[in-house]
Write an enzyme that holds these catalytic residues in place. Structure first.
Site, PDB file in Angstrom:
ATOM      1  N   ASP A  18       0.880  -1.182   0.000  1.00 14.17           N
ATOM      2  CA  ASP A  18       0.000   0.000   0.000  1.00 14.17           C
ATOM      3  C   ASP A  18       0.908   1.220   0.000  1.00 14.17           C
ATOM      4  O   ASP A  18       2.109   1.121   0.287  1.00 14.17           O
ATOM      5  CB  ASP A  18      -0.885  -0.001   1.260  1.00 14.17           C
ATOM      6  CG  ASP A  18      -1.804   1.235   1.332  1.00 14.17           C
ATOM      7  OD1 ASP A  18      -2.265   1.703   0.278  1.00 14.17           O
ATOM      8  OD2 ASP A  18      -2.038   1.737   2.445  1.00 14.17           O
ATOM      9  N   SER A  19       0.300   2.374  -0.274  1.00 12.16           N
ATOM     10  CA  SER A  19       1.043   3.631  -0.194  1.00 12.16           C
ATOM     11  C   SER A  19       1.511   3.881   1.249  1.00 12.16           C
ATOM     12  O   SER A  19       2.465   4.615   1.463  1.00 12.16           O
ATOM     13  CB  SER A  19       0.139   4.768  -0.637  1.00 12.16           C
ATOM     14  OG  SER A  19      -1.024   4.766   0.169  1.00 12.16           O
ATOM     15  N   TYR A  50      -0.727   8.362  -2.232  1.00  7.26           N
ATOM     16  CA  TYR A  50      -0.692   8.186  -3.680  1.00  7.26           C
ATOM     17  C   TYR A  50      -1.922   8.868  -4.316  1.00  7.26           C
ATOM     18  O   TYR A  50      -1.905   9.229  -5.472  1.00  7.26           O
ATOM     19  CB  TYR A  50      -0.745   6.698  -4.056  1.00  7.26           C
ATOM     20  CG  TYR A  50       0.514   5.889  -3.843  1.00  7.26           C
ATOM     21  CD1 TYR A  50       1.652   6.416  -3.231  1.00  7.26           C
ATOM     22  CD2 TYR A  50       0.553   4.560  -4.286  1.00  7.26           C
ATOM     23  CE1 TYR A  50       2.797   5.633  -3.058  1.00  7.26           C
ATOM     24  CE2 TYR A  50       1.693   3.777  -4.121  1.00  7.26           C
ATOM     25  CZ  TYR A  50       2.814   4.314  -3.498  1.00  7.26           C
ATOM     26  OH  TYR A  50       3.931   3.524  -3.326  1.00  7.26           O
ATOM     27  N   GLY A  51      -2.972   8.968  -3.500  1.00  7.30           N
ATOM     28  CA  GLY A  51      -4.282   9.369  -4.027  1.00  7.30           C
ATOM     29  C   GLY A  51      -4.359  10.780  -4.582  1.00  7.30           C
ATOM     30  O   GLY A  51      -5.340  11.145  -5.232  1.00  7.30           O
ATOM     31  N   CYS A  81      -4.068  -1.114  -2.230  1.00  6.84           N
ATOM     32  CA  CYS A  81      -4.245   0.337  -2.330  1.00  6.84           C
ATOM     33  C   CYS A  81      -5.112   0.576  -3.552  1.00  6.84           C
ATOM     34  O   CYS A  81      -4.740   0.173  -4.664  1.00  6.84           O
ATOM     35  CB  CYS A  81      -2.880   0.999  -2.507  1.00  6.84           C
ATOM     36  SG  CYS A  81      -2.959   2.763  -2.866  1.00  6.84           S
ATOM     37  N   ASN A  82      -6.262   1.180  -3.347  1.00 15.37           N
ATOM     38  CA  ASN A  82      -7.174   1.406  -4.473  1.00 15.37           C
ATOM     39  C   ASN A  82      -6.553   2.327  -5.517  1.00 15.37           C
ATOM     40  O   ASN A  82      -6.726   2.126  -6.717  1.00 15.37           O
ATOM     41  CB  ASN A  82      -8.478   2.031  -3.986  1.00 15.37           C
ATOM     42  CG  ASN A  82      -9.374   1.026  -3.302  1.00 15.37           C
ATOM     43  OD1 ASN A  82     -10.268   0.467  -3.907  1.00 15.37           O
ATOM     44  ND2 ASN A  82      -9.133   0.776  -2.016  1.00 15.37           N
ATOM     45  N   GLU A 160      -5.042   8.588   9.384  1.00 15.62           N
ATOM     46  CA  GLU A 160      -3.615   8.519   9.766  1.00 15.62           C
ATOM     47  C   GLU A 160      -3.389   9.226  11.100  1.00 15.62           C
ATOM     48  O   GLU A 160      -2.512   8.863  11.872  1.00 15.62           O
ATOM     49  CB  GLU A 160      -2.739   9.146   8.671  1.00 15.62           C
ATOM     50  CG  GLU A 160      -2.753   8.386   7.355  1.00 15.62           C
ATOM     51  CD  GLU A 160      -1.641   7.346   7.244  1.00 15.62           C
ATOM     52  OE1 GLU A 160      -0.622   7.476   7.919  1.00 15.62           O
ATOM     53  OE2 GLU A 160      -1.831   6.383   6.461  1.00 15.62           O
ATOM     54  N   CYS A 192     -11.250   2.754  -0.564  1.00 15.54           N
ATOM     55  CA  CYS A 192      -9.907   3.118  -0.096  1.00 15.54           C
ATOM     56  C   CYS A 192      -9.620   2.228   1.106  1.00 15.54           C
ATOM     57  O   CYS A 192     -10.508   2.023   1.952  1.00 15.54           O
ATOM     58  CB  CYS A 192      -9.886   4.588   0.316  1.00 15.54           C
ATOM     59  SG  CYS A 192      -8.354   5.072   1.146  1.00 15.54           S
ATOM     60  N   THR A 193      -8.422   1.689   1.160  1.00 16.37           N
ATOM     61  CA  THR A 193      -8.145   0.702   2.208  1.00 16.37           C
ATOM     62  C   THR A 193      -8.000   1.336   3.596  1.00 16.37           C
ATOM     63  O   THR A 193      -7.890   0.623   4.589  1.00 16.37           O
ATOM     64  CB  THR A 193      -6.896  -0.139   1.853  1.00 16.37           C
ATOM     65  OG1 THR A 193      -5.820   0.742   1.547  1.00 16.37           O
ATOM     66  CG2 THR A 193      -7.170  -1.024   0.662  1.00 16.37           C
ATOM     67  N   HIS A 194      -8.018   2.650   3.664  1.00 15.89           N
ATOM     68  CA  HIS A 194      -8.065   3.310   4.985  1.00 15.89           C
ATOM     69  C   HIS A 194      -9.497   3.314   5.557  1.00 15.89           C
ATOM     70  O   HIS A 194      -9.672   3.419   6.767  1.00 15.89           O
ATOM     71  CB  HIS A 194      -7.622   4.770   4.873  1.00 15.89           C
ATOM     72  CG  HIS A 194      -6.139   4.968   4.841  1.00 15.89           C
ATOM     73  ND1 HIS A 194      -5.364   4.600   3.776  1.00 15.89           N
ATOM     74  CD2 HIS A 194      -5.294   5.502   5.766  1.00 15.89           C
ATOM     75  CE1 HIS A 194      -4.101   4.909   4.039  1.00 15.89           C
ATOM     76  NE2 HIS A 194      -4.032   5.460   5.239  1.00 15.89           N
TER      77      HIS A 194
HETATM   78  N1  DGL Z   1      -4.876   3.298   0.988  1.00 17.81           N
HETATM   79  C1  DGL Z   1      -4.902   4.128  -0.204  1.00 17.81           C
HETATM   80  C2  DGL Z   1      -6.024   3.664  -1.136  1.00 17.81           C
HETATM   81  O1  DGL Z   1      -6.656   2.639  -0.916  1.00 17.81           O
HETATM   82  C3  DGL Z   1      -5.148   5.574   0.136  1.00 17.81           C
HETATM   83  C4  DGL Z   1      -3.998   6.367   0.612  1.00 17.81           C
HETATM   84  C5  DGL Z   1      -3.345   7.187  -0.439  1.00 17.81           C
HETATM   85  O2  DGL Z   1      -3.907   8.177  -0.940  1.00 17.81           O
HETATM   86  O3  DGL Z   1      -2.235   6.849  -0.748  1.00 17.81           O
HETATM   87  O4  DGL Z   1      -6.290   4.322  -2.130  1.00 17.81           O
END
Ligand code: DGL
Length: 281
Positions: A18-19, A50-51, A81-82, A160, A192-194
């Site tokens: 993941d990011s 990353y988003g 990570c989506n 976070e 989003c995995t968060h």
């Molecule tokens: N966990 C990332 C996702 O699922 C989001 C965090 C990011 O923006 O890097 O997209």
């Protein structure tokens, strides 16, 4: 070098990246469903999020993450990570010689199974929503679906920060979700995995009736199904699987997060540098 036998491949770890640390929600589900599998987790904490970045940058990062996992001799890679999955999955599938699984296809399928009215809301980072990856995967399977998407860039920093059920987060969620609730969605994809960490706060905002599709859960089920099909599960192993975490920055922060996101013990996290990837994106 002797070639790896099928048995050796089954014994190899599953790589997950993941990011940052949101992908630990996927690692948690993978570990829960496949407790005997060893996992190598990479969080690119030096470059999260990353988003907010472009498709080319996210794809390059995803290639570097995958190259690192390949160096650890993983038998499969899970893109937890989506944002990385939305932009980078097809490049990873083309260039790397192991099965690569993303979060978006299983999430899209789970949304279609959950909906009764075909009115589906999707929330995610700006990159994921801009990519339309959920639209493509859902509409390819049901072109009657009505999709309502909303980028929610403030949610990752709130998670976070640990504000998963904070009044500020609930206010922000109300603001983001108002337009989707007006559209009478019956299913909401947490793209989003968060976001699985926001389930309690989300319930306060959307109520009990709307189904929440957790991309971490659906992804782990998909990975188990595919590894079973490919005869790559470590079915002969009796001991508990081990989780080796790697991050690109701040390994000391990992401990707190691991407890909250993962809910189980891991080996001590190690900091790594990711060399540039040889693949031209
Ligand atoms: N966990 C990332 C996702 O699922 C989001 C965090 C990011 O923006 O890097 O997209």
């Amino acid at each position: 070098m002797p070639r790896k036998t099928k048995h050796d491949w089954c014994e190899a770890p599953i790589g997950i990246f993941d990011s940052g640390l949101g992908g630990l929600t996927v690692a948690r589900e993978v570990h829960r469903l496949m407790p005997h599998e060893d996992l190598i987790y990479l969080g690119d904490t030096a470059r999260v999020p990353y988003g907010t970045k472009t498709a080319a940058t996210v794809t390059r990062f995803a290639c570097e993450d995958t190259q690192f996992l390949m160096g650890k001799k993983v038998k499969a890679v899970v893109v937890a990570c989506n944002s990385a999955c939305a932009w980078g999955l097809s490049t990873l599938e083309r260039h790397f010689d192991v099965p690569v699984f993303g979060v978006i296809l299983p999430g899209a399928k789970a949304a279609l199974e959950a909906t009764r009215s075909n009115r589906i809301g999707i929330i995610g980072t700006s990159a994921t929503i801009r990519s339309q990856a959920y639209h493509v995967n859902i509409l390819a399977r049901n072109d009657d679906a009505r999709l309502f998407a909303k980028p929610c860039p403030l949610l990752v920093p709130l998670v976070e920060e640990g504000w998963t059920n904070h009044p500020v987060t609930i206010k922000v969620l109300r603001e983001y979700l108002r337009p989707l609730l007006k559209r009478k969605i019956d299913t909401l994809v947490l793209g989003c995995t968060h976001y699985p960490l926001l389930k309690t706060a989300l319930r306060k905002v959307v109520g009990e009736k709307i189904k929440l599709v957790d991309s971490a859960e659906s992804c782990a089920e998909f990975v188990r199904e595919r590894l079973h099909f490919l005869k790559l599960l470590a079915t002969g192993r009796r001991r508990q699987g081990v989780i080796w975490p790697f991050v690109t920055d701040e390994p000391e922060r990992f401990g707190d997060f691991a407890e909250r996101f993962l809910g189980c013990e891991t080996e001590p996290p190690r900091k790594v540098e990711l060399p540039p990837c040889r693949i031209m994106v």
